[in-house]
Design an enzyme around this catalytic site. Structure first.
Site, mmCIF file in Angstrom:
data_model
loop_
_atom_site.group_PDB
_atom_site.id
_atom_site.type_symbol
_atom_site.label_atom_id
_atom_site.label_comp_id
_atom_site.label_asym_id
_atom_site.label_seq_id
_atom_site.Cartn_x
_atom_site.Cartn_y
_atom_site.Cartn_z
ATOM 1 N N ASP A 1 0.805 -1.214 0.000
ATOM 2 C CA ASP A 1 0.000 0.000 0.000
ATOM 3 C C ASP A 1 0.846 1.275 0.000
ATOM 4 O O ASP A 1 0.599 2.205 -0.770
ATOM 5 C CB ASP A 1 -0.891 -0.030 1.248
ATOM 6 C CG ASP A 1 -1.781 1.169 1.339
ATOM 7 O OD1 ASP A 1 -2.544 1.403 0.392
ATOM 8 O OD2 ASP A 1 -1.726 1.880 2.358
ATOM 9 N N TYR B 1 -8.405 2.767 8.076
ATOM 10 C CA TYR B 1 -8.905 3.942 7.370
ATOM 11 C C TYR B 1 -9.686 4.899 8.269
ATOM 12 O O TYR B 1 -9.981 6.014 7.865
ATOM 13 C CB TYR B 1 -9.711 3.523 6.144
ATOM 14 C CG TYR B 1 -8.811 2.954 5.082
ATOM 15 C CD1 TYR B 1 -7.992 3.792 4.334
ATOM 16 C CD2 TYR B 1 -8.734 1.593 4.842
ATOM 17 C CE1 TYR B 1 -7.129 3.293 3.386
ATOM 18 C CE2 TYR B 1 -7.872 1.077 3.886
ATOM 19 C CZ TYR B 1 -7.085 1.926 3.160
ATOM 20 O OH TYR B 1 -6.213 1.436 2.219
#
Ligand code: NAG
Ligand code: NAG
Ligand code: NAG
Ligand code: NAG
Length: 472
Positions: A76, A228
């Site tokens: 990521d 997140y």
């Protein structure tokens, strides 16, 4: 060599002339570097053509809960978790850029490279989609991952894999993966027909999965929620992904059923009722409006796209130096994503194409150094030397690497060419410190809209204009 020439005064027209010429190839150069960044993020077994000397094979034991091979894909960012949701969105945006601006990749000599970058993702997603109603959404545990600072080649923490299935659905994740497969299938149509068809088959299956079994993937994969939540950027609805996936499937198949579906979801999920002020992996409304405007040329979507661009350009908060300021996380990526959408909108009827293209160029030039410094690692004047990125913070092997490198004030020994950092704050202030991830985080999704905008500017021949840099 720095390709940005510092000029004391724009009045020196002969200097400016030389300088414009000097910058002629720059968007192409950055396009090339951005693709190198993707290459540096590769997980799994690297091919012999690997161009990143400090990277090697890693995470070769990534397996699903039933032992399925889940090697490959992209890390990521600094961390080594493989998040399918953001990886899929990044790949969809890269594919959109290739669909629109293939000519730009060709003149930059990067067409084969961008196909490789997309395929590195699609090959991984084919592995993740283990059966019609099963898709892996994450490999690696964020908490365990963040106890480690070092090289991915040397990590040895357990890397559990998490999936969605019929009993544990995630329509946002399956929908985004469907959009990725559909958009990539268009990219590969004239490259490798059988591969393109295979991608399309996955796109259709995942679309049906997303549609038939509704849910939010964060309810199934708690790590994604935890991660997140930090940036307030988790996916909170799946209506936009269903609409987006159907719109992409229409583009890939020209089957009117998908266009009808997309327009129906657009109503059902009240997408028109929400005024978008950003375009991001957790907020796709504006992207949907541009896509549907392209496919239908109906005033409903055209007006929505125009309103989004006009509001972004005329009304959005800006930093004193002119960067559109949407969020403190991924500030530059947010600006680039809007720039990309408005470049795409510039090709539609009833828009203000000159205004939109100039806006895209203005935002990209800010990023490349027009206002005093570059925000792209390894490129231009005073570029970031300490990106928040563990692998590139390590010295050459076999020297050890660990938390000492995280706390070191020295530049990252490896140059993470092409990475776009999160960016400055609302006052254009920025600190090149590794631990300041609000300034210096890099991720595979941050670069996607940026790279596609570069391709768009090359397509519109804006690279010949040069950058009017004022560096005092
Ligand atoms: C895992 O790696 C760390 C350092 O990277 C090392 O100290 C440790 O011994 C390794 N553990 C195993 C089980 O290999
Ligand atoms: C098409 O893609 C498939 C899957 O990656 C590959 O096996 C095959 O060799 C490719 N065909 C061509 C002509 O490149
Ligand atoms: C990740 O690992 C931590 C530490 O071992 C554990 O407490 C947590 O439950 C794991 N999270 C998930 C989602 O598996
Ligand atoms: C749709 O959104 C608008 C604007 O946010 C709101 O006023 C309206 O109530 C919403 N309609 C539905 C059905 O959610």
């Amino acid at each position: 060599m720095s390709r940005i020439v510092i000029i004391a005064s724009l009045l020196l027209t002969n200097v400016q002339c030389f300088y414009k010429q000097e910058l002629k190839a720059d968007y192409k150069e950055v396009l090339k570097l951005s693709l190198l960044f993707y290459e540096a993020q590769r997980s799994g077994k690297l091919p012999s053509t690997n161009r990143i000397p400090w990277r090697g094979d890693s995470a070769l034991e990534d397996r699903g809960v039933n032992g399925e091979d889940l090697t490959g894909g992209y890390y990521d960012g600094s961390d080594f978790v493989k998040f399918s949701f953001t990886m899929a969105f990044a790949t969809t945006i890269l594919s959109w850029g290739v669909i629109k601006y293939k000519d730009a990749y060709e003149v930059a000599g990067q067409y084969a490279e961008v196909l490789n970058a997309i395929k590195w993702s699609t090959d991984y997603f084919i592995k993740c989609h283990v059966s019609q109603y099963e898709l892996y959404g994450q490999v690696g545990n964020f908490s365990l991952d963040h106890t480690f600072w070092g090289r991915p080649e040397e990590m040895n923490m357990t890397r559990p894999a998490y999936k969605i299935d019929k009993e544990h659905p995630g329509s946002d994740l399956a929908g985004e993966a469907s959009a990725l497969f559909a958009s990539a299938s268009i990219v590969f149509q004239d490259v490798n027909e059988s591969y393109s068809k295979e991608l399309l088959r996955h796109a259709v299956e995942l679309y049906n999965f997303a549609n038939d079994y509704r849910g939010l993937y964060q309810d199934v994969i708690p790590g994604a929620k935890q991660y997140y939540d930090g940036c307030n950027c988790r996916s909170t609805s799946y209506g936009d992904e269903l609409t987006w996936a159907a719109a992409w499937l229409y583009k890939a198949t020209q089957n009117p059923i998908y266009l009808e579906d997309s327009q129906r979801y657009y109503k059902e999920f009240n997408i028109s009722g929400e005024e978008a002020s950003s375009f991001f992996y957790n907020k796709k409304i504006a992207g949907i409006q541009v896509l549907l405007a392209e496919s239908t040329v109906s005033s409903k979507y055209l007006n929505a796209a125009k309103q989004f661009c006009d509001n972004s350009i005329d009304k959005q908060i800006r930093t004193p130096k002119g960067l559109v300021y949407i969020d403190k996380f991924g500030t530059l990526s947010h600006a680039a994503n809007v720039a990309f959408l408005c470049l795409a909108a510039a090709d539609l009827p009833d828009m203000s194409p000159g205004k939109y293209i100039d806006f895209a160029k203005e935002q990209i030039d800010y990023i490349l150094g027009a206002k005093g410094r570059s925000y792209v690692v390894g490129y231009g004047y005073n570029f970031p030397k300490r990106p928040y990125h563990s692998a590139s913070s390590c010295p050459d092997r076999p020297a050890p690497c660990g938390w000492d490198q995280y706390y070191s004030e020295l530049p990252n020994p490896q140059i993470l060419y092409g990475a776009l950092v999160s960016g400055p704050d609302q006052n254009d202030d920025y600190e090149d410190k590794r631990e300041e991830f609000l300034y210096n985080e890099v991720t595979v999704d941050y670069n996607a809209g940026f790279q596609s905008t570069l391709a768009g500017l090359i397509h519109h021949r804006k690279d010949v204009d040069g950058i009017e840099a004022v560096i005092v």
